[in-house]
Design a protein around this motif. Sequence first.
Motif, PDB file in Angstrom:
ATOM      1  N   ASP A 238       0.832  -1.191   0.000  1.00 11.23           N
ATOM      2  CA  ASP A 238       0.000   0.000   0.000  1.00 11.23           C
ATOM      3  C   ASP A 238       0.863   1.236   0.000  1.00 11.23           C
ATOM      4  O   ASP A 238       1.907   1.285   0.676  1.00 11.23           O
ATOM      5  N   GLY A 239       0.405   2.227  -0.745  1.00 12.39           N
ATOM      6  CA  GLY A 239       1.148   3.467  -0.828  1.00 12.39           C
ATOM      7  C   GLY A 239       0.731   4.447   0.255  1.00 12.39           C
ATOM      8  O   GLY A 239       0.035   4.114   1.216  1.00 12.39           O
ATOM      9  N   VAL A 240       1.183   5.661   0.045  1.00  9.07           N
ATOM     10  CA  VAL A 240       0.895   6.723   1.003  1.00  9.07           C
ATOM     11  C   VAL A 240      -0.597   7.056   0.918  1.00  9.07           C
ATOM     12  O   VAL A 240      -1.164   7.126  -0.176  1.00  9.07           O
ATOM     13  N   ARG A 241      -1.175   7.255   2.084  1.00 10.25           N
ATOM     14  CA  ARG A 241      -2.597   7.600   2.086  1.00 10.25           C
ATOM     15  C   ARG A 241      -2.768   9.094   1.832  1.00 10.25           C
ATOM     16  O   ARG A 241      -1.910   9.893   2.204  1.00 10.25           O
ATOM     17  N   SER A 242      -3.862   9.409   1.218  1.00 11.83           N
ATOM     18  CA  SER A 242      -4.150  10.818   0.968  1.00 11.83           C
ATOM     19  C   SER A 242      -4.540  11.497   2.271  1.00 11.83           C
ATOM     20  O   SER A 242      -4.779  10.843   3.296  1.00 11.83           O
ATOM     21  N   VAL A 243      -4.583  12.802   2.216  1.00 11.87           N
ATOM     22  CA  VAL A 243      -5.059  13.573   3.383  1.00 11.87           C
ATOM     23  C   VAL A 243      -6.530  13.193   3.621  1.00 11.87           C
ATOM     24  O   VAL A 243      -7.298  13.066   2.663  1.00 11.87           O
ATOM     25  N   PRO A 244      -6.896  12.966   4.864  1.00 12.17           N
ATOM     26  CA  PRO A 244      -8.296  12.542   5.105  1.00 12.17           C
ATOM     27  C   PRO A 244      -9.278  13.601   4.598  1.00 12.17           C
ATOM     28  O   PRO A 244      -9.026  14.805   4.702  1.00 12.17           O
ATOM     29  N   ILE A 245     -10.373  13.127   4.049  1.00 15.00           N
ATOM     30  CA  ILE A 245     -11.463  14.020   3.647  1.00 15.00           C
ATOM     31  C   ILE A 245     -12.721  13.565   4.396  1.00 15.00           C
ATOM     32  O   ILE A 245     -12.781  12.428   4.887  1.00 15.00           O
ATOM     33  N   HIS A 246     -13.656  14.445   4.510  1.00 15.74           N
ATOM     34  CA  HIS A 246     -14.815  14.159   5.350  1.00 15.74           C
ATOM     35  C   HIS A 246     -16.094  14.458   4.575  1.00 15.74           C
ATOM     36  O   HIS A 246     -16.165  15.466   3.870  1.00 15.74           O
ATOM     37  N   CYS A 247     -17.063  13.574   4.700  1.00 11.81           N
ATOM     38  CA  CYS A 247     -18.387  13.815   4.129  1.00 11.81           C
ATOM     39  C   CYS A 247     -19.421  13.226   5.096  1.00 11.81           C
ATOM     40  O   CYS A 247     -19.158  12.194   5.742  1.00 11.81           O
ATOM     41  N   GLN A 248     -20.543  13.857   5.093  1.00  8.90           N
ATOM     42  CA  GLN A 248     -21.605  13.381   5.983  1.00  8.90           C
ATOM     43  C   GLN A 248     -22.716  12.791   5.128  1.00  8.90           C
ATOM     44  O   GLN A 248     -23.085  13.362   4.093  1.00  8.90           O
ATOM     45  N   THR A 249     -23.207  11.608   5.578  1.00  8.91           N
ATOM     46  CA  THR A 249     -24.344  11.018   4.836  1.00  8.91           C
ATOM     47  C   THR A 249     -25.598  11.861   5.092  1.00  8.91           C
ATOM     48  O   THR A 249     -25.690  12.599   6.078  1.00  8.91           O
ATOM     49  N   GLU A 250     -26.532  11.725   4.205  1.00 16.49           N
ATOM     50  CA  GLU A 250     -27.777  12.495   4.317  1.00 16.49           C
ATOM     51  C   GLU A 250     -28.564  12.000   5.532  1.00 16.49           C
ATOM     52  O   GLU A 250     -28.492  10.821   5.899  1.00 16.49           O
ATOM     53  N   PRO A 251     -29.345  12.880   6.150  1.00 16.84           N
ATOM     54  CA  PRO A 251     -30.203  12.403   7.256  1.00 16.84           C
ATOM     55  C   PRO A 251     -31.363  11.549   6.720  1.00 16.84           C
ATOM     56  O   PRO A 251     -31.675  11.600   5.526  1.00 16.84           O
ATOM     57  N   ASP A 252     -31.947  10.768   7.641  1.00 13.34           N
ATOM     58  CA  ASP A 252     -33.085   9.921   7.276  1.00 13.34           C
ATOM     59  C   ASP A 252     -34.039   9.877   8.492  1.00 13.34           C
ATOM     60  O   ASP A 252     -33.728  10.440   9.549  1.00 13.34           O
ATOM     61  N   VAL A 253     -35.120   9.203   8.309  1.00 14.32           N
ATOM     62  CA  VAL A 253     -36.021   9.081   9.470  1.00 14.32           C
ATOM     63  C   VAL A 253     -35.321   8.243  10.516  1.00 14.32           C
ATOM     64  O   VAL A 253     -34.567   7.315  10.179  1.00 14.32           O
ATOM     65  N   PRO A 254     -35.497   8.545  11.794  1.00 15.10           N
ATOM     66  CA  PRO A 254     -34.748   7.812  12.827  1.00 15.10           C
ATOM     67  C   PRO A 254     -35.314   6.424  13.053  1.00 15.10           C
ATOM     68  O   PRO A 254     -36.437   6.104  12.647  1.00 15.10           O
ATOM     69  N   GLU A 255     -34.549   5.625  13.761  1.00 13.67           N
ATOM     70  CA  GLU A 255     -35.033   4.326  14.216  1.00 13.67           C
ATOM     71  C   GLU A 255     -35.957   4.540  15.425  1.00 13.67           C
ATOM     72  O   GLU A 255     -36.083   5.657  15.944  1.00 13.67           O
ATOM     73  N   ALA A 256     -36.541   3.474  15.854  1.00 13.21           N
ATOM     74  CA  ALA A 256     -37.446   3.571  17.025  1.00 13.21           C
ATOM     75  C   ALA A 256     -36.626   3.821  18.265  1.00 13.21           C
ATOM     76  O   ALA A 256     -35.473   3.367  18.341  1.00 13.21           O
ATOM     77  N   PRO A 257     -37.141   4.515  19.241  1.00 13.71           N
ATOM     78  CA  PRO A 257     -36.464   4.617  20.535  1.00 13.71           C
ATOM     79  C   PRO A 257     -36.160   3.224  21.056  1.00 13.71           C
ATOM     80  O   PRO A 257     -36.992   2.299  20.919  1.00 13.71           O
ATOM     81  N   THR A 258     -35.006   3.098  21.680  1.00 13.42           N
ATOM     82  CA  THR A 258     -34.520   1.746  21.982  1.00 13.42           C
ATOM     83  C   THR A 258     -35.286   1.098  23.147  1.00 13.42           C
ATOM     84  O   THR A 258     -35.354  -0.126  23.230  1.00 13.42           O
ATOM     85  N   ASP A 259     -35.816   1.886  24.036  1.00 14.09           N
ATOM     86  CA  ASP A 259     -36.517   1.276  25.170  1.00 14.09           C
ATOM     87  C   ASP A 259     -37.574   2.269  25.679  1.00 14.09           C
ATOM     88  O   ASP A 259     -37.386   3.490  25.539  1.00 14.09           O
ATOM     89  N   VAL A 260     -38.634   1.739  26.238  1.00 13.29           N
ATOM     90  CA  VAL A 260     -39.729   2.578  26.749  1.00 13.29           C
ATOM     91  C   VAL A 260     -40.165   2.008  28.106  1.00 13.29           C
ATOM     92  O   VAL A 260     -40.237   0.782  28.271  1.00 13.29           O
ATOM     93  N   LYS A 261     -40.356   2.899  29.032  1.00 21.38           N
ATOM     94  CA  LYS A 261     -40.915   2.497  30.323  1.00 21.38           C
ATOM     95  C   LYS A 261     -42.199   3.310  30.559  1.00 21.38           C
ATOM     96  O   LYS A 261     -42.243   4.503  30.202  1.00 21.38           O
ATOM     97  N   ALA A 262     -43.216   2.652  31.153  1.00 22.91           N
ATOM     98  CA  ALA A 262     -44.442   3.364  31.586  1.00 22.91           C
ATOM     99  C   ALA A 262     -44.606   3.081  33.088  1.00 22.91           C
ATOM    100  O   ALA A 262     -44.837   1.941  33.489  1.00 22.91           O
ATOM    101  N   LEU A 263     -44.409   4.112  33.872  1.00 27.39           N
ATOM    102  CA  LEU A 263     -44.422   3.941  35.333  1.00 27.39           C
ATOM    103  C   LEU A 263     -45.655   4.664  35.922  1.00 27.39           C
ATOM    104  O   LEU A 263     -45.919   5.837  35.577  1.00 27.39           O
TER     105      LEU A 263
END
Length: 2028
Positions: free
Chosen positions: A1198-1223
Amino acid sequence: MNMPNKRLKWLMLFAAVALIAGGSQTLAANPPDADQKGPVFLKEPTNRIDFSNSTGAEIECKASGNPMPEIIWIRSDGTAVGDVPGLRQISSDGKLVFPPFRAEDYRQEVHAQVYACLARNQFGSIISRDVHVRAVVAQYYDTDVNKAYVIRGNAAVLKCEIPSFVADFVSVVSWHTDQNEDFLPGSEYDGKYLVLPSGELHIREVGPEDGYKSYQCRTKHRLTGETRLSATKGRLVITEPVGAKAPTFSSDSKGSIFERSIKASFALLCQAQAFPVPIIRWYKFIEGTTRKQAVVLNDRVKQVSGTLIIKDAVVDDSGKYLCVVNNSVGGESVETVLTVTAPLSAKIDPPTQTVDFGRPAVFTCQYTGNPIKTVSWMKDGKAIGHSEPVLRIESVKKEDKGMYQCFIRNDQESAEASAELKLGGRFDPPVIRQAFQEETMEPGPSVFLKCVAGGNPTPEISWELDGKKIANNDRYQVGQYVTVNGDVVSYLNITSVHANDGGLYKCIAKSKVGVAEHSAKLNVYGLPYIRQMEKKAIVAGETLIVTCPVAGYPIDSIVWERDNRALPINRKQKVFPNGTLIIENVERNSDQATYTCVAKNQEGYSARGSLEVQVMVLPSIHPFSFDAEANEGDSVQLTCHVAKGDLPLRIRWTHNGLPLFTHLGVMASKIGERISLLTVESVKAANSGNYSCVASNNAGNVSSSAELLVNVPPRWILEPTDKAFAQGSDAKVECKADGFPKPQVTWKKAVGDTPGEYKDLKKSDNIRVEEGTLHVDNIQKTNEGYYLCEAINGIGSGLSAVIMISVQAPPEFTEKLRNQTARRGEPAVLQCEAKGEKPIGILWNMNNMRLDPKNDNRYTIREEILSTGVMSSLSIKRTERSDSALFTCVATNAFGSDDASINMIVQEVPEMPYALKVLDKSGRSVQLSWAQPYDGNSPLDRYIIEFKRSRASWSEIDRVIVPGHTTEAQVQKLSPATTYNIRIVAENAIGTSQSSEAVTIITAEEAPSGKPQNIKVEPVNQTTMRVTWKPPPRTEWNGEILGYYVGYKLSNTNSSYVFETINFITEEGKEHNLELQNLRVYTQYSVVIQAFNKIGAGPLSEEEKQFTAEGTPSQPPSDTACTTLTSQTIRVGWVSPPLESANGVIKTYKVVYAPSDEWYDETKRHYKKTASSDTVLHGLKKYTNYTMQVLATTAGGDGVRSVPIHCQTEPDVPEAPTDVKALVMGNAAILVSWRPPAQPNGIITQYTVYSKAEGAETETKTQKVPHYQMSFEATELEKNKPYEFWVTASTTIGEGQQSKSIVAMPSDQVPAKIASFDDTFTATFKEDAKMPCLAVGAPQPEITWKIKGVEFSANDRMRLLPDGSLLIKSVNRQDAGDYSCHAENSIAKDSITHKLIVLAPPQSPHVTLSATTTDALTVKLKPHEGDTAPLHGYTLHYKPEFGEWETSEVSVDSQKHNIEGLLCGSRYQVYATGFNNIGAGEASDILNTRTKGQKPKLPEKPRFIEVSSNSVSLHFKAWKDGGCPMSHFVVESKKRDQIEWNQISNNVKPDNNYVVLDLEPATWYNLRITAHNSAGFTVAEYDFATLTVTGGTIAPSRDLPELSAEDTIRIILSNLNLVVPVVAALLVIIIAIIVICILRSKGNHHKDDVVYNQTMGPGATLDKRRPDLRDELGYIAPPNRKLPPVPGSNYNTCDRIKRGTVISRGGMRSNHSTWDPRRNPNLYEELKAPPVPMHGNHYGHAHGNVECHYRHPGMEDEICPYATFHLLGFREEMDPTKAMNFQTFPHQNGHTGPVPGHAGTMLPPGHPGHVHSRSGSQSMPRANRYQRKNSQGGQSSIYTPAPEYDDPANCAEEDQYRRYTRVNSQGGSLYSGPGPEYDDPANCAPEEDQYGSQYGGPYGQPYDHYGSRGSMGRRSIGSARNPGNGSPEPPPPPPRNHDMSNSSFNDSKESNEISEAECDRDHGPRGNYGEDSNEAVKRSPQPKDQRTTEEMRKLIESRRQLNETGPKQLQLQQANGAGFTAYDTMAV
């Protein structure tokens, strides 16, 4: 008697004068011109000079002659040639020069001209042959090959069409096809393709395949050397025959004409096409006839198909050729006329001839060449109009002398030859040298006229007056005499001149070679007077010229009259004022008259004189002739009629020019005055001839002739008769007849033995007929017979006579002498056959002695009678060597005798050759000579030289055949460096001799002739290739191979090879190998190898090409960019790295990507490979920032790595809340809590809480909750009714999935429940952390926390918040762990557990040294075991000892790291820190180490120094660089008795020789050399004596003799009365010094104690820049400092002077110290401690010798505690087994008590512990730096050490100019070998000690540059081991022990000297002081001398505090004695 004697003397004197005068006259007449000659060409220019305008030309013309001829260049018209600037010049040496010129400067009249060279001197001129100069301007041209049409099966000829304007210069060199076939002109005539000599391509038997090829010709321009391919490609158009076709030619021409030069090769073409394929024959016409004959084919003349090829043409090849072509259908022919031109050459015979006046001269021009068109002659460069080969000059005159040239020419060329005609004898025509002038005078006085003439022969002078000769009389007197120089003086005296004496006087000088005359008028005043004129007779037709003889003066006019009429009266007459009358073409009728001359003067007086002119007419004869030929007896007559002419006429006849004789019957009779008749009554043969009639009168005579031919039949003059001749004689029979016409005489011989029938004689060598005489040479019996002689002339029947010629034969042997051979021991028969008249008797002689068979029964004689004679045979039964003799047989008969000899040769095999010896030999040949043996009477056919290798048997021999006539030969093809046995045998026709005695020779070595074999080149890595090979075949070594040169270079470049030398491996069959390093990555190299021996190098092997291994790309892909496509895909694009940085073939690209927050963790990174330059990353986390790098991959990785570049993926609808309590919160309220989604996929904008009553068809209620709120209280619910809850999260994209549903029912009872969830919290080091615990319940629950299972109790850092959360302030590493929250009320209890992770910077990593090289360090890095947060990487810090810190980033997964580009042989400090996303961590311990490499090593003096009388040559290649490349040398010198050094150069480059000049002969000098490399510098001092002026050496300096131990003891014992007081005095002095030192050491208030007794921590700095400190240390700037300068560097000098002096031969010497020039300028600046706390010694053996690592300036001169030393230079050095190891002890902190257990070796009893002793034998003596070895190996008293003020700043560093031990031997003094070197102050630890200095403290030795190896000298040259000779071989140094128990990095492999190594390393076996301090306690014989571990720890801690407090506390620290005392010395 006296008088006659006197007269005699005068006579003799006069004779001598006359003789001298005569001699001078002779000399004058014949000048010595024997050496003088006309010009002759030495170098004549050639006929044609063609040259290119780019090259120009020079034409040379040289001629010889005496005097030297002048060279002039002329044109063909004879005009001289001048300079044309830039185009044509004539050089001073006569060359005609045409410089190169531009095309536009071409001038026809200069560059296309015919020139000639003219050479001339005073004897004549010659012109060279024509020189056709032609300049060719380079102009573009194309050649073409056209199509050729041919019927299949016929031959085709392709022509290369060359433009006519370059045809003379361009020729075809080859033909090429499009199928890569090449055809060159050659001698192969059998192949299908043939390039004809004239350039055509001949293809025989054309087939269809030939039509598919295209053909091009390549031509070459002979002037420019340019070659080019034809612009077009020709093809063969092949037609298939349709039916039969008669031969036809391609052109209509039925003939062609060729002209070719001799020796040329060419082809005559006969290009006929026919089917069936015709037969072609060539004929040549016989010259001058129509007959022809077939051309004879041979090696020179060949026929290929129809083409006739003539090689090396000769003139005889010229002629007319006919090519006849036939097939079954018809025939055709074509003629070719060939002229073979031969170069013209000419020669004139004779080249020089000397001819007398009047004699004839003949020059013959002999010429060769063909063709010759014209022959012409020139004299002195001018044409003379003669065109015959022979030039004849009938009568040579003076003007004929000079240079004659014969020119022969044809259309192409010319040639010339020259010859000189010189005049011989007397050949000077008369010349008038002095003469009288015109004179006018009065009458009366006498007149004297004088004429002087010269010439050879001497001329006669006569006088004339007006054309009449003057004779002497009473008034006229003529006289003359000859002067001494040969001139004739003539005078005319006229006594008392009258007026009548006036007139034109003329003197005439005449000799046989010419006439000269002079005339002038004598004018005498008086009346006109005309002298009497005699009658003038003139022949009609001629011109009359007459001058009137007038006297008197002045005369006014002279006129001529005729019949009183003044002339002229017609056109023929002309009258001139001077009285001359001319009448042209006089005739009797008009011009015969009396003419009168009238002279008048101005007074009117006149005089007249008459001239009678008589015109005479010549006779004129009518032509006559005889009517026809007359036969004998006829009558003839002839009439001679004189038609004109004055009477009286005289007529006479002549016959053949003679008067008539009447006895021939010829009668002449005159008829009248004008006719004469000639009559012959009866014609005879004698009457034939020319008859002339001669008519004469007073005017002259004429003649006319006629020829009479008389036919006479033959008649005998000499009739032949019978003759008899002795056999073998030359017979001659005469047969002569005459008649008219002349008869033809012929001889015939009778057929058979009787006359009757005759036949013509056959023409043969011995029979000929000349003018009727028969000649038979060497007549034989066969010539006997009847002969007929016949004479016929056509008149009558002719004559004939028959004679008999008989031959009488004496005995004759046809063979007079012959050789007969016989083999010895075999029978032989000798035969003699005698021919002749019988009876014949035959006798035999042997060596002229009668041979009688009766006396020897081996001989037998027999006779046999033959028809022609007798045969006699002599038989020998068996031949012996004595039969080699001359046998003669003598035959006798009545007519004579004859003898014949037989040379009997008895042959046998030769004897063996002898005296075989070697004359000369080389590696492959030997020159032998031998003596010729007896040849056995048979010529030696040959010698056979037999030779073999010495180990072979004589059955395996090689042979060389040598001709039998030689006795020397060369045997070749031997192998060099090989032993041979050679013998020789002789061979004749009979057999072979025995072998001679064998000689043995060894051939000379030669350079190897074989190439190394089995060469393989394989890449090892990216910059290294391994070359392996095997030696050449053993037979091609040609000696012993010493090694190999391995050359390598970049392939496909023109650079030269770089060679490395490899020594030969002696193991049989062992492969050699070499690694070529530092190559370019992935680059093809060419490798060649050649073996060498002591003679030289062998041939280079074939080039082996190989690529280095592919590297990794050195540059990353550029222009990396990313684009977000969707919420889970990103496109990444890039551009390939530059090709030159790829270092291989890029196979794929890797995209490394990971979420940015996990980027540090290599394990979390993802990799995607692709071959294209962009890719799409799939399956990414939504709404996540990704970090990406791209790298290129080759086979290398492997050769020399390039300078790191950064990109952000597009947002999407979230997943479900991981846990729910009803007290349950009450009867109408429920608390819903939840955990956020695991993947929010964007920024959560809100949560939506859904609730629904269970079971009912009620609608679902929703409630929006802000994103930061994680719970919701649902109110207004119905009691005891179940409710279902779920939650969703929303982003800007939309609402996500719903969580799980949970059901709860409001109730009055509210158990304790915790709404928070179990969670993991990550806190950052030193920040606050809060962990939630939200609880519900009624009654209100009690909340408690447990930390790691322990009940929580509040403190100042942790407290419980009102909402139940736990707050931790300023988190530290120990806070990490489990935290559980408990809520409890009366109904229920609940708990949750949180995990706290503390993110802290890393702890100090582990750094260990793995390897060192000269310019790199390899370290291993390991993270600290206690690190919890993931490590992101390391930062490596390193610095050279006197340099700045540098850093290098190291990835977390790198096990090892290379620090490269370091200084060779230098100390380095290295430590590392780790870093993570929190920050940089703690520093590791400092690693003190050094790179490999040492200072330069001293060479041996003989290899380094070469002395002459006034200079010394220094061979710097003799220095060894110690592993670090040399930078430069400093050279200083001085006379031995001087103090000051003179710097000669401060920048001498290594690898050069340097000459120190301007030295005085026969003088001792000192030479100081300072060698620098990056590891330091080494000083060597030499002394030498220059040679005397004559080249001799001077006597060595007188040294004390070396004494043995016994001698020394004897001397001491015999001088005890002197020794005892001296020793006692020395003891007193030593004790006094000890006491002073004790007192000084106890007082800590003294300034010097700051330096001497301080204990200094690593942070303490002694600033030497302060002037007060300089005073404290006793520094005084030294005078006259000469430092070894370094180019481009500033010197940091320690300005100090030793107050002590050293006594040496050279007088007082000053001590100087020079700092290492590599050091940084901030040498004395404070060393800042790095920000890393010292944690003590963690690893390895801790040296107790802390002082070594905190080296103080005050103790630089001392031995470090716990160090072990060899003390060399003593007797024990001679024996390694006796070497003692001395060790220093730790300082005793002022304890002055005795040291038990060491009193014997270390200190005397009662010796104080820190006495500053300066004994002469202390371990590191400064005063003894110039120790001389005496005979006992100790110190000589010559160099008594003086007390010296020791520089406190100089611990182990020897004074850097005086640090060498001088060693003296009987061979003179020599500075000790590698030992006394300039010790690098940076060298406290050896190369191998990479760990030593890290144990003592964090930073090693801040002032180690003072501490240096204090060496006593490693080797003593010429020591007591070799007392007798000054051998330069040093004794071996004592061996160093090698303790394997120590760290493997602490090995010292090379150092034989005391070094700082001893400070830093362990020496287990030699002492107990190098171990860990605990070990030291165990092993020490005196444990109280050692510190305990605890003490050491405290001591180190105190050091650290000292570090912090700084230098201010130095004195305090010293006073309390807590540190080591720094300056202890021990006496040995």
